[in-house]
Design a protein around this motif. Structure first.
Motif, PDB file in Angstrom:
ATOM      1  N   SER A 178       0.815  -1.226   0.000  1.00  0.00           N
ATOM      2  CA  SER A 178       0.000   0.000   0.000  1.00  0.00           C
ATOM      3  C   SER A 178       0.844   1.270   0.000  1.00  0.00           C
ATOM      4  O   SER A 178       1.981   1.266   0.495  1.00  0.00           O
ATOM      5  CB  SER A 178      -0.851   0.055   1.278  1.00  0.00           C
ATOM      6  N   PRO A 179       0.263   2.372  -0.455  1.00  0.00           N
ATOM      7  CA  PRO A 179       0.927   3.681  -0.372  1.00  0.00           C
ATOM      8  C   PRO A 179       0.504   4.407   0.912  1.00  0.00           C
ATOM      9  O   PRO A 179      -0.227   3.852   1.737  1.00  0.00           O
ATOM     10  CB  PRO A 179       0.375   4.398  -1.599  1.00  0.00           C
TER      11      PRO A 179
ATOM     12  N   ASN B  11      -1.016   7.687   1.098  1.00  0.00           N
ATOM     13  CA  ASN B  11      -1.908   8.861   1.062  1.00  0.00           C
ATOM     14  C   ASN B  11      -3.279   8.611   1.701  1.00  0.00           C
ATOM     15  O   ASN B  11      -3.857   9.518   2.291  1.00  0.00           O
ATOM     16  CB  ASN B  11      -2.031   9.434  -0.354  1.00  0.00           C
TER      17      ASN B  11
ATOM     18  N   GLY C 132       7.394  -2.563   6.723  1.00  0.00           N
ATOM     19  CA  GLY C 132       8.750  -2.478   6.197  1.00  0.00           C
ATOM     20  C   GLY C 132       8.767  -1.606   4.960  1.00  0.00           C
ATOM     21  O   GLY C 132       7.729  -1.081   4.544  1.00  0.00           O
ATOM     22  N   GLY C 133       9.930  -1.481   4.383  1.00  0.00           N
ATOM     23  CA  GLY C 133      10.075  -0.616   3.216  1.00  0.00           C
ATOM     24  C   GLY C 133      10.175  -1.391   1.926  1.00  0.00           C
ATOM     25  O   GLY C 133       9.654  -2.506   1.809  1.00  0.00           O
TER      26      GLY C 133
ATOM     27  N   THR D 194       7.313  -9.748  -3.398  1.00  0.00           N
ATOM     28  CA  THR D 194       7.043  -9.980  -4.826  1.00  0.00           C
ATOM     29  C   THR D 194       7.849 -11.164  -5.355  1.00  0.00           C
ATOM     30  O   THR D 194       7.497 -11.740  -6.383  1.00  0.00           O
ATOM     31  CB  THR D 194       7.362  -8.718  -5.661  1.00  0.00           C
TER      32      THR D 194
ATOM     33  N   PHE E  90      -0.831  -4.146  -5.777  1.00  0.00           N
ATOM     34  CA  PHE E  90       0.053  -3.029  -5.438  1.00  0.00           C
ATOM     35  C   PHE E  90      -0.618  -1.711  -5.773  1.00  0.00           C
ATOM     36  O   PHE E  90      -1.205  -1.559  -6.851  1.00  0.00           O
ATOM     37  CB  PHE E  90       1.359  -3.143  -6.243  1.00  0.00           C
TER      38      PHE E  90
ATOM     39  N   GLY F  51       0.653   2.331  -5.921  1.00  0.00           N
ATOM     40  CA  GLY F  51       1.793   3.223  -5.735  1.00  0.00           C
ATOM     41  C   GLY F  51       2.237   3.853  -7.040  1.00  0.00           C
ATOM     42  O   GLY F  51       1.427   4.046  -7.961  1.00  0.00           O
ATOM     43  N   THR F  52       3.517   4.154  -7.118  1.00  0.00           N
ATOM     44  CA  THR F  52       4.039   4.886  -8.277  1.00  0.00           C
ATOM     45  C   THR F  52       4.232   3.958  -9.483  1.00  0.00           C
ATOM     46  O   THR F  52       4.352   2.734  -9.342  1.00  0.00           O
ATOM     47  CB  THR F  52       5.411   5.504  -7.936  1.00  0.00           C
TER      48      THR F  52
ATOM     49  N   ILE G  85       7.836  -4.119  -9.798  1.00  0.00           N
ATOM     50  CA  ILE G  85       7.093  -5.237  -9.209  1.00  0.00           C
ATOM     51  C   ILE G  85       6.689  -6.237 -10.294  1.00  0.00           C
ATOM     52  O   ILE G  85       6.790  -7.454 -10.117  1.00  0.00           O
ATOM     53  CB  ILE G  85       5.869  -4.689  -8.435  1.00  0.00           C
TER      54      ILE G  85
ATOM     55  N   GLU H  71      -2.280  -0.681  -9.293  1.00  0.00           N
ATOM     56  CA  GLU H  71      -3.063   0.568  -9.180  1.00  0.00           C
ATOM     57  C   GLU H  71      -2.033   1.696  -9.080  1.00  0.00           C
ATOM     58  O   GLU H  71      -1.489   1.950  -8.008  1.00  0.00           O
ATOM     59  CB  GLU H  71      -3.921   0.555  -7.911  1.00  0.00           C
ATOM     60  N   LEU H  72      -1.765   2.354 -10.211  1.00  0.00           N
ATOM     61  CA  LEU H  72      -0.621   3.277 -10.246  1.00  0.00           C
ATOM     62  C   LEU H  72      -1.071   4.735 -10.361  1.00  0.00           C
ATOM     63  O   LEU H  72      -2.264   5.040 -10.343  1.00  0.00           O
ATOM     64  CB  LEU H  72       0.296   2.877 -11.403  1.00  0.00           C
ATOM     65  N   ALA H  73      -0.093   5.603 -10.513  1.00  0.00           N
ATOM     66  CA  ALA H  73      -0.364   7.038 -10.529  1.00  0.00           C
ATOM     67  C   ALA H  73      -1.249   7.437 -11.697  1.00  0.00           C
ATOM     68  O   ALA H  73      -1.286   6.754 -12.721  1.00  0.00           O
ATOM     69  CB  ALA H  73       0.968   7.784 -10.638  1.00  0.00           C
TER      70      ALA H  73
ATOM     71  N   CYS I  56      -4.725  10.006  -5.689  1.00  0.00           N
ATOM     72  CA  CYS I  56      -4.330   9.421  -6.987  1.00  0.00           C
ATOM     73  C   CYS I  56      -5.203   9.942  -8.116  1.00  0.00           C
ATOM     74  O   CYS I  56      -4.732  10.124  -9.233  1.00  0.00           O
ATOM     75  CB  CYS I  56      -4.386   7.907  -6.924  1.00  0.00           C
TER      76      CYS I  56
ATOM     77  N   LEU J 169      -5.731   6.770 -15.163  1.00  0.00           N
ATOM     78  CA  LEU J 169      -6.491   6.402 -13.959  1.00  0.00           C
ATOM     79  C   LEU J 169      -7.855   7.073 -13.911  1.00  0.00           C
ATOM     80  O   LEU J 169      -8.883   6.417 -13.786  1.00  0.00           O
ATOM     81  CB  LEU J 169      -5.680   6.761 -12.710  1.00  0.00           C
TER      82      LEU J 169
HETATM   83  P1  NAD Z   1       5.572   4.079  -3.853  1.00  0.00           P
HETATM   84  O1  NAD Z   1       5.510   3.379  -5.164  1.00  0.00           O
HETATM   85  O2  NAD Z   1       6.795   4.818  -3.510  1.00  0.00           O
HETATM   86  O3  NAD Z   1       5.347   3.030  -2.654  1.00  0.00           O
HETATM   87  C1  NAD Z   1       4.183   2.262  -2.551  1.00  0.00           C
HETATM   88  C2  NAD Z   1       4.477   1.020  -1.732  1.00  0.00           C
HETATM   89  O4  NAD Z   1       5.415   0.210  -2.428  1.00  0.00           O
HETATM   90  C3  NAD Z   1       5.087   1.293  -0.363  1.00  0.00           C
HETATM   91  O5  NAD Z   1       4.508   0.389   0.560  1.00  0.00           O
HETATM   92  C4  NAD Z   1       6.547   0.991  -0.581  1.00  0.00           C
HETATM   93  O6  NAD Z   1       7.221   0.617   0.598  1.00  0.00           O
HETATM   94  C5  NAD Z   1       6.472  -0.164  -1.556  1.00  0.00           C
HETATM   95  N1  NAD Z   1       7.662  -0.378  -2.391  1.00  0.00           N
HETATM   96  C6  NAD Z   1       8.605   0.521  -2.759  1.00  0.00           C
HETATM   97  N2  NAD Z   1       9.514  -0.063  -3.555  1.00  0.00           N
HETATM   98  C7  NAD Z   1       9.139  -1.352  -3.697  1.00  0.00           C
HETATM   99  C8  NAD Z   1       9.676  -2.478  -4.407  1.00  0.00           C
HETATM  100  N3  NAD Z   1      10.789  -2.384  -5.144  1.00  0.00           N
HETATM  101  N4  NAD Z   1       9.022  -3.660  -4.360  1.00  0.00           N
HETATM  102  C9  NAD Z   1       7.876  -3.762  -3.644  1.00  0.00           C
HETATM  103  N5  NAD Z   1       7.327  -2.747  -2.930  1.00  0.00           N
HETATM  104  C10 NAD Z   1       7.966  -1.568  -2.955  1.00  0.00           C
HETATM  105  O7  NAD Z   1       4.285   5.021  -3.803  1.00  0.00           O
HETATM  106  P2  NAD Z   1       3.853   6.047  -2.656  1.00  0.00           P
HETATM  107  O8  NAD Z   1       4.730   7.238  -2.710  1.00  0.00           O
HETATM  108  O9  NAD Z   1       3.689   5.319  -1.371  1.00  0.00           O
HETATM  109  O10 NAD Z   1       2.386   6.442  -3.133  1.00  0.00           O
HETATM  110  C11 NAD Z   1       2.089   7.527  -3.953  1.00  0.00           C
HETATM  111  C12 NAD Z   1       1.813   7.044  -5.363  1.00  0.00           C
HETATM  112  O11 NAD Z   1       0.737   6.120  -5.363  1.00  0.00           O
HETATM  113  C13 NAD Z   1       1.384   8.162  -6.294  1.00  0.00           C
HETATM  114  O12 NAD Z   1       2.011   7.997  -7.532  1.00  0.00           O
HETATM  115  C14 NAD Z   1      -0.117   7.945  -6.440  1.00  0.00           C
HETATM  116  O13 NAD Z   1      -0.663   8.461  -7.637  1.00  0.00           O
HETATM  117  C15 NAD Z   1      -0.198   6.460  -6.373  1.00  0.00           C
HETATM  118  N6  NAD Z   1      -1.535   6.034  -5.961  1.00  0.00           N
HETATM  119  C16 NAD Z   1      -2.291   5.323  -6.841  1.00  0.00           C
HETATM  120  C17 NAD Z   1      -3.567   4.933  -6.465  1.00  0.00           C
HETATM  121  C18 NAD Z   1      -4.458   4.120  -7.371  1.00  0.00           C
HETATM  122  O14 NAD Z   1      -5.465   3.630  -6.901  1.00  0.00           O
HETATM  123  N7  NAD Z   1      -4.127   3.949  -8.632  1.00  0.00           N
HETATM  124  C19 NAD Z   1      -4.059   5.287  -5.198  1.00  0.00           C
HETATM  125  C20 NAD Z   1      -3.237   6.016  -4.348  1.00  0.00           C
HETATM  126  C21 NAD Z   1      -1.975   6.378  -4.722  1.00  0.00           C
END
Ligand code: NAD
Length: 486
Positions: free
Chosen positions: A161-162, A164, A217-218, A226, A236, A238-239, A246, A260-262, A294, A418
């Protein structure tokens, strides 16, 4: 994702005056302490918060083993049993709204009402799936054969999870997994571990051990998840860059993946709108939670004929999202230093390139906290950083358009898969535009807010697969085809 700095302490609070909470990884139904801890920085005060345990490789292995053990029974549970379980989890959330709200508001910098609303929304996710489930579907029948599509759980889900919306974006994964007979191990963002670890701990009272576990964890822990052969699918959020990594990592064990990305979402405002109604909606779409959403409106396209009047009103409206208002419900600081630094870089890029900033633009408006005021950038070019990349901050580029085909083409860039929004009272025109936008959801005459009953997922660089609605459950299942000879 920054690495997680450890301080080796255990069970302490960073700052005086914090509620006396303790946080644990949750493995096989039990709380587990850890040798290593880190403390999140409060984004309003820049003071350290509580100790958060960092899971080890052994913790992950133990959780995977417990999940696979639990799956043997959980996968055979009936829909009714699972629906009762998700209802029970909803009640656990509602009975613990105060503690979850407190943890989440501290880790995110959200206001108390906004944080409370998020916690309650997380409970709605569980309540929604109390009555919504996938059923067997008759696909075909003749004198010789009957074909039924049925839906089988995949196994152990690794959910990542991210930060926000730490609870909402995690609970949607947890409930989708539980409602379909999967077991789930979830990893919160290390920027916001508290509310999710506490939620998982509390939910153990109503779930069998190993069905729902949480490890903090990070990137390194996420990476191990993964690559782990005992985890069968990954969901997943995140970004884009991490999502791509991943996907590559999951190829080794051929895991099913939801990404589910940016979203660099376009907001298109037509010439026939009522500015009184639309400007507040657009401002909220862009500035709610300081733009850290997002699906936020990240690029505004305003029809040329109303551009000047719209901009004037938008500047006024943006003042309601003020950095000196500690009571503001929907606006706050950026949630962490990493996102703040990224946003500062975008503001500096605008200044360096001479783009016109008509309000905001200060990067240190308060002595403490990761604040950036609503910052409106007028007519930057399409290749400007502030237009090309999602800002994830209250920095809003406002462009103009004249021809529908042109604005649709500008909206449909690769990282805008998105969400999008369209404003016009002419609903035929709105749908005609919406159906040409290449994004998973288009909001018409309302700012962007996912609804639990509407499927939610990205296209193109914003990912694939998805969650919410009945269709979301399909992404947590194998479809099995039963072909029965007569
Ligand atoms: P991020 O990608 O930096 O991190 C997200 C998660 O991934 C964290 O738990 C992090 O610890 C983990 N992570 C980091 N590197 C990894 C790796 N190599 N392998 C596995 N896991 C890893 O994103 P963020 O900064 O936490 O979140 C913000 C981003 O998320 C923005 O781009 C936003 O647009 C996006 N987002 C998308 C949605 C959606 O539904 N599409 C919803 C909310 C946020």
């Amino acid at each position: 994702m920054p690495s997680v700095a450890t301080n080796g302490t255990n069970g302490t609070n960073g700052t005086k005056g914090l509620p006396d909470f303790q946080f644990f990884n949750i493995i096989d139904g039990k709380r587990r302490t850890s040798k290593d801890h880190h403390q999140v920085t409060d984004p309003r005060t820049e003071e350290p918060l509580w100790d958060a345990p960092i899971a080890s490789t052994k913790d992950l292995d133990d959780a995977v083993e417990a999940a696979n053990r639990a799956f043997k029974t959980w996968k055979n549970s009936t829909t009714a049993e699972r629906q009762k379980a998700v209802h029970d989890v909803a009640n656990v959330i509602l009975e613990n709204v105060d503690i979850l709200t407190e943890a989440q508001m501290k880790e995110t910098g959200k206001s108390r009402p906004m944080s409370r609303f998020d916690v309650e929304r997380a409970a709605w996710h569980f309540e929604y799936y109390r009555t919504v489930a996938l059923e067997d579907e008759l696909q075909y029948e003749d004198d010789t054969i009957r074909i039924i599509a049925t839906h089988a759980p995949i196994g152990v889900l690794g959910a990542i999870s991210p930060w926000n919306f730490p609870l909402i974006l995690s609970t949607v994964k947890v409930v989708s997994a539980l409602a379909t007979g999967n077991c789930v191990i979830i990893k919160p963002s290390p920027f916001t571990p508290y509310s999710l670890l506490k939620f998982c701990e509390l939910a153990q009272s109503v779930l069998p051990p190993g069905v729902f576990q949480a490890l903090n964890g990070g990137a390194d822990l996420g990476e191990q998840m993964t690559l782990h052969a005992g985890i069968h699918h990954i969901s997943f959020t995140g970004t884009i860059a991490v999502g791509q990594r991943i996907l590559r990592n999951c190829a080794g064990t051929l895991k099913k993946v939801i990404l589910e990305l940016a979203g660099n979402n376009a907001c298109i405002v037509c010439d026939d709108v009522d500015l009184d109604k639309v400007v507040p909606q657009v401002a909220t779409g862009a500035l709610f939670h300081a733009g850290q959403v997002c699906v936020a409106s990240k690029r505004l396209y305003i029809h040329e004929s109303i551009y000047d009047r719209f901009l004037e009103r938008l500047i006024e409206e943006s003042k309601k999202f003020a950095v000196d208002d500690d009571e503001s419900v929907s606006f706050g600081p950026l949630s962490n230093k990493a996102n703040y630094d990224r946003a500062v870089g975008i503001v500096e890029d605008c200044k360096r390139n001479g783009y016109k900033i008509v309000t905001g633009g200060e990067v240190k408006p308060r002595e403490k906290g990761f604040w950036i005021p609503p910052t409106i950038v007028v007519r930057p070019p399409e290749d400007a950083l502030v237009v090309r990349e999602e800002q994830f901050a209250p920095i809003v580029p406002v462009m103009s358009w004249a021809e529908e085909d042109d604005v649709i083409a500008r909206a449909n860039i690769d990282n805008a898969g998105l969400g999008a929004s369209v404003y016009t009272p002419d609903l035929d025109r709105a749908q005609k535009i919406a159906r040409q936008l290449e994004s998973g959801t288009v909001w018409i005459n309302q700012f962007e807010r996912p609804h639990h009953a509407g499927f939610f997922g990205g296209w193109k660089l914003s990912g694939f697969g998805g969650e919410l609605g009945k269709q979301g459950l399909l992404h947590y299942c194998h479809t099995q085809s039963l072909q029965i000879a007569k």
